[in-house]
Design a protein around this motif. Structure first.
Motif, mmCIF file in Angstrom:
data_model
loop_
_atom_site.group_PDB
_atom_site.id
_atom_site.type_symbol
_atom_site.label_atom_id
_atom_site.label_comp_id
_atom_site.label_asym_id
_atom_site.label_seq_id
_atom_site.Cartn_x
_atom_site.Cartn_y
_atom_site.Cartn_z
ATOM 1 N N LEU A 53 15.661 57.375 2.594
ATOM 2 C CA LEU A 53 14.461 57.028 3.380
ATOM 3 C C LEU A 53 14.870 56.561 4.773
ATOM 4 O O LEU A 53 14.290 56.964 5.785
ATOM 5 N N THR A 54 15.896 55.726 4.811
ATOM 6 C CA THR A 54 16.348 55.197 6.099
ATOM 7 C C THR A 54 16.805 56.349 6.996
ATOM 8 O O THR A 54 16.518 56.359 8.200
ATOM 9 N N LYS A 55 17.506 57.306 6.376
ATOM 10 C CA LYS A 55 17.984 58.456 7.147
ATOM 11 C C LYS A 55 16.801 59.300 7.619
ATOM 12 O O LYS A 55 16.697 59.666 8.782
ATOM 13 N N LEU A 62 19.751 47.682 8.938
ATOM 14 C CA LEU A 62 19.486 46.284 8.589
ATOM 15 C C LEU A 62 17.989 45.973 8.711
ATOM 16 O O LEU A 62 17.376 45.367 7.831
ATOM 17 N N ARG A 63 17.390 46.441 9.833
ATOM 18 C CA ARG A 63 15.959 46.146 10.039
ATOM 19 C C ARG A 63 15.120 46.863 8.978
ATOM 20 O O ARG A 63 14.107 46.346 8.507
ATOM 21 N N ALA A 64 15.593 48.064 8.622
ATOM 22 C CA ALA A 64 14.867 48.823 7.595
ATOM 23 C C ALA A 64 14.847 48.046 6.287
ATOM 24 O O ALA A 64 13.814 47.956 5.619
ATOM 25 N N LYS A 65 16.000 47.440 5.934
ATOM 26 C CA LYS A 65 16.075 46.655 4.687
ATOM 27 C C LYS A 65 15.034 45.531 4.684
ATOM 28 O O LYS A 65 14.347 45.289 3.693
ATOM 29 N N LYS A 66 14.921 44.847 5.845
ATOM 30 C CA LYS A 66 13.954 43.730 5.948
ATOM 31 C C LYS A 66 12.526 44.262 5.837
ATOM 32 O O LYS A 66 11.657 43.653 5.214
#
Ligand code: SAM
Length: 370
Positions: A53-55, A62-66
């Protein structure tokens, strides 16, 4: 308005503050999933691994995780732990927002885009008179603006149409005047379902242009007539109808304007005829009206306090001389309710003569000191 019993404890005061701040955070989360088309992506994929998803969204890891964490906590996403890491799918909130009604989800997205055009202007500066960076007009001034608003109206018309049909027996109505009747969606729908019904659509020339096409396409030219008008310039509405409908029209204007329009409707109605107001009344739609009235803060063509309560309308209607006839119940199908009122029936001529005669007789008796 929240009913707060003073004084609050320190904890409750902090809760109150964070509830306000979290409202803004949730709004931004909603905007972000819409901007990334995340609901559509997850609907098509079912589940997706966090790293994929992040890709796919080209996010800062890191921001995506948050972001994923918050989206999951607020119910926009659901996550599962697997050996490969977290897997995400649609959360309960997103599923509910998308529902089964494509038009409603479409509308939520449109409203969010419209909200975004202003929401990050500086309210502080705007309140001090700074120019608002928006060139959309209300009411619409050109074809493009008119097409945009009428598409909103048409794609959200199912709920008000069914609310109106449940509230009013259209089998008993002969001639309906639909004030600000969009591009003729409701007029055509009612005319199709009630073959005895004549409809007159009153709207601005830009909207009538769209309605003309739709009415012709529906083959309803013989029963749905159009009147080009502007209720800020006209002093009268077309006369002689037995039902005048204001659907989602008066909630665009202040009480003063609504009163003027309802007076014009009173003059135009046949004796015994009804007026119907269909909209989201304030008492049932507090968050709805806060969201919209905030939007209008950045739009000077809108007047103040446009979402009114049914009580406000009841007072306006009775002051004008209408007799209140019904207020429909709020159902789970719609945010709208319908308030109806009747123009008093004319007193038959003979009764009128008798009344005048009694009055005259009474005056004569007083004159001769009887
Ligand atoms: C929010 S839409 C409601 C459309 C429709 N009644 C419905 O419920 O789907 C408001 C309508 O009011 C019309 N309108 C706005 N200002 C007007 C004016 N000054 N005179 C006549 N119609 C007006 C607009 O063109 C638009 O069709």
């Amino acid at each position: 308005m929240k009913d707060i019993k003073e004084p609050l404890s320190n904890r409750k005061r902090a809760d109150l503050y964070y509830e306000l701040l979290a409202g803004g955070a949730k709004t931004k989360l909603l905007e972000s999933i819409i901007n990334f088309n995340l609901p559509e992506l997850l609907s098509s994929k079912g589940e997706i691994l966090e790293s994929d998803l992040t890709k796919e969204l080209e996010l800062h890891p890191l921001r995506a995780k948050k972001w994923y964490f918050l989206l999951t906590r607020e119910g926009f996403l659901r996550r599962k732990k697997t050996d490969l890491g977290y897997v995400y799918c649609l959360g309960p909130v997103t599923k509910q927002l998308m529902g089964k009604n494509n038009d409603q989800w479409w509308f939520f997205k449109q409203m969010t885009y419209s909200w975004q055009t202003i929401a990050y202007e500086s309210l502080y500066s705007i309140l001090r008179g700074a120019t608002v960076n928006s060139d959309i007009h209300w009411p619409p001034k050109n074809d493009i603006e008119s097409i945009a608003i009428e598409e909103w109206m048409t794609r959200t018309s199912v709920a008000p149409i069914s609310t109106i049909e449940s509230a009013i027996n259209l089998n008993k109505v002969k001639h309906l005047l639909d004030i600000g009747g969009g591009e003729g969606t409701m007029a055509c729908d009612f005319a199709k379902k009630y073959p005895h019904l004549k409809v007159t659509l009153y709207n601005l020339p830009v909207a009538i242009k769209l309605a003309r096409k739709n009415i012709k396409l529906a083959g309803l030219d013989d029963r749905v007539k159009m009147v080009e008008g502007d209720f800020f310039k006209d002093r009268t509405f077309p006369a002689g109808c037995d039902l005048i409908l204001f659907s989602r029209v008066l909630c665009d204007w202040s009480s003063e304007t609504a009163e003027r329009l309802l007076k014009m409707a009173y003059e135009a109605l046949s004796p015994g005829g009804q007026v119907a107001i269909c909209e989201a009344f304030q008492e049932n739609n507090k968050d709805f009206s806060t969201a919209w009235e905030f939007r209008y803060l950045f739009w000077d063509e809108f007047e103040t306090e446009v979402f009114k309560s049914s009580l406000t309308y009841k007072k306006i209607l009775t002051d004008i001389g209408y007799k209140l006839t019904s207020l429909s119940k709020l159902t789970d199908d719609s945010t709208y309710t319908v308030l109806t009122a009747q123009k008093k029936k004319q007193i038959p001529i003979i009764q009128n003569i008798i009344r005048k005669w009694i009055g005259w007789k009474y005056e004569r008796m007083q004159e001769i000191g009887y």
